[in-house]
Scaffold this motif. Structure first.
Motif, PDB file in Angstrom:
ATOM      1  N   GLY A 122      -6.796  -2.030   3.921  1.00 44.20           N
ATOM      2  CA  GLY A 122      -5.894  -2.758   3.787  1.00 44.20           C
ATOM      3  C   GLY A 122      -5.469  -3.789   2.560  1.00 44.20           C
ATOM      4  O   GLY A 122      -4.813  -3.369   2.152  1.00 44.20           O
ATOM      5  N   TRP A 123      -6.575  -4.687   2.963  1.00 43.35           N
ATOM      6  CA  TRP A 123      -6.100  -5.874   2.344  1.00 43.35           C
ATOM      7  C   TRP A 123      -7.045  -5.889   0.952  1.00 43.35           C
ATOM      8  O   TRP A 123      -6.347  -6.010  -0.160  1.00 43.35           O
ATOM      9  CB  TRP A 123      -6.825  -7.060   3.378  1.00 43.35           C
ATOM     10  N   LEU A 124      -8.059  -4.641   1.461  1.00 43.66           N
ATOM     11  CA  LEU A 124      -8.540  -4.331  -0.220  1.00 43.66           C
ATOM     12  C   LEU A 124      -8.154  -3.994  -1.585  1.00 43.66           C
ATOM     13  O   LEU A 124      -7.763  -3.971  -2.329  1.00 43.66           O
ATOM     14  CB  LEU A 124      -9.944  -3.772  -0.216  1.00 43.66           C
ATOM     15  N   THR A 125      -7.010  -3.109  -0.661  1.00 42.63           N
ATOM     16  CA  THR A 125      -6.303  -1.628  -1.219  1.00 42.63           C
ATOM     17  C   THR A 125      -5.300  -2.527  -1.927  1.00 42.63           C
ATOM     18  O   THR A 125      -5.196  -2.083  -3.289  1.00 42.63           O
ATOM     19  CB  THR A 125      -6.014  -0.731  -0.746  1.00 42.63           C
ATOM     20  N   GLY A 126      -4.351  -3.346  -0.977  1.00 45.59           N
ATOM     21  CA  GLY A 126      -3.290  -4.093  -1.511  1.00 45.59           C
ATOM     22  C   GLY A 126      -3.485  -5.365  -3.089  1.00 45.59           C
ATOM     23  O   GLY A 126      -2.992  -5.128  -3.702  1.00 45.59           O
ATOM     24  N   THR A 127      -4.851  -5.839  -2.436  1.00 45.89           N
ATOM     25  CA  THR A 127      -5.422  -7.091  -3.790  1.00 45.89           C
ATOM     26  C   THR A 127      -5.848  -6.170  -5.182  1.00 45.89           C
ATOM     27  O   THR A 127      -5.295  -6.455  -5.642  1.00 45.89           O
ATOM     28  CB  THR A 127      -6.752  -7.700  -3.212  1.00 45.89           C
ATOM     29  N   GLY A 128      -6.861  -4.628  -4.480  1.00 43.46           N
ATOM     30  CA  GLY A 128      -7.347  -4.863  -6.401  1.00 43.46           C
ATOM     31  C   GLY A 128      -6.142  -3.450  -6.793  1.00 43.46           C
ATOM     32  O   GLY A 128      -6.213  -3.721  -7.868  1.00 43.46           O
ATOM     33  N   THR A 129      -5.194  -2.801  -6.032  1.00 45.24           N
ATOM     34  CA  THR A 129      -3.903  -2.665  -7.437  1.00 45.24           C
ATOM     35  C   THR A 129      -2.936  -3.378  -6.956  1.00 45.24           C
ATOM     36  O   THR A 129      -3.004  -3.036  -8.929  1.00 45.24           O
ATOM     37  CB  THR A 129      -2.900  -1.666  -5.329  1.00 45.24           C
ATOM     38  N   ASN A 130      -2.620  -5.064  -7.262  1.00 42.94           N
ATOM     39  CA  ASN A 130      -2.226  -5.505  -8.170  1.00 42.94           C
ATOM     40  C   ASN A 130      -2.792  -6.127  -8.432  1.00 42.94           C
ATOM     41  O   ASN A 130      -2.535  -6.457  -9.721  1.00 42.94           O
ATOM     42  CB  ASN A 130      -1.675  -6.804  -6.063  1.00 42.94           C
TER      43      ASN A 130
END
Length: 217
Positions: A122-130
């Motif tokens: 979940g953290w990686l998804t949020g970070t990558g998207t931003n």
């Protein structure tokens, strides 16, 4: 402006930007409704991580490269758009793969607590998207210089301003997560989760295509 006035003025601008619905809102709402509250918070913290990285990058001049180089900007834009479309397509495929007969329309879907690996995902998804959204970097490079008081180190100010944006963003996303939690009692049936995945997937694909096809700056 002194330091406090700069932070307050930037906070007003960042606060208005935070309230505008976008990919961050879509990801966190979907995570909260279809996954777990822990996964949703991990996604929100990932988004904040991306904001901090962009804030520091803007302060040291990396984002200036995006503003000055058409090739760099378009490369990151296409990468970000492709990532959003991939996320959206994955959700659409997932919703299609779910067997409607596996649960009655009124059946509740049991969602286990998020594991450490899932929280990292979940953290990686949020970070990558931003990080793959060049508009965040361009926003910072356009605004941060205007809010740096005389004599204040740019790097320190970039960190402080990005920190203000993160606090506001986390406050808003926390409100959305708990709000979605109250509604999840009625929205966690198998049918509801398929609809949520399809709506979120369509929104992400639309945002990705809009990002890829927007006129060059």
């Amino acid at each position: 402006m002194d330091l406090f006035q700069s932070l307050l003025a930037f906070g007003l601008v960042a606060g208005l930007l935070t309230l505008v619905p976008g990919i961050d809102t879509a990801l966190v709402l979907r995570s909260s409704l279809a996954r777990t509250r822990g996964f949703a918070f991990a996604t929100a913290f990932g988004i904040s991580t991306g904001l901090m990285v962009w804030g520091i990058a803007a302060a040291v001049g990396v984002s200036a490269l995006l503003a000055a180089s058409e090739l760099a900007y378009r490369t990151l834009t296409i990468a970000g758009a492709a990532y959003m479309v991939w996320l959206g397509a994955s959700l659409l495929w997932k919703s299609r793969a779910k067997d409607p007969s596996s649960a009655s329309p009124a059946a509740e879907v049991e969602v286990p607590a998020a594991s450490r690996h899932q929280l990292f995902q979940g953290w990686l998804t949020g970070t990558g998207t931003n990080l793959l959204n060049p508009k965040v970097g361009v926003f910072y490079i356009a605004t941060i210089p205007q809010f740096i008081p005389p004599g204040t180190p740019p790097l320190l100010m970039g960190i402080l301003l990005a920190g203000v944006h993160c606090v506001l963003g986390l406050a808003w996303l926390t409100f959305l997560i708990f709000g979605a939690g109250f509604a999840s009692k009625w929205l966690k049936s198998a049918r509801s989760l398929r609809i949520i995945d399809r709506i979120t997937g369509t929104v992400l694909i639309g945002l990705g295509l809009r990002l890829a096809l927007e006129p060059q700056h």
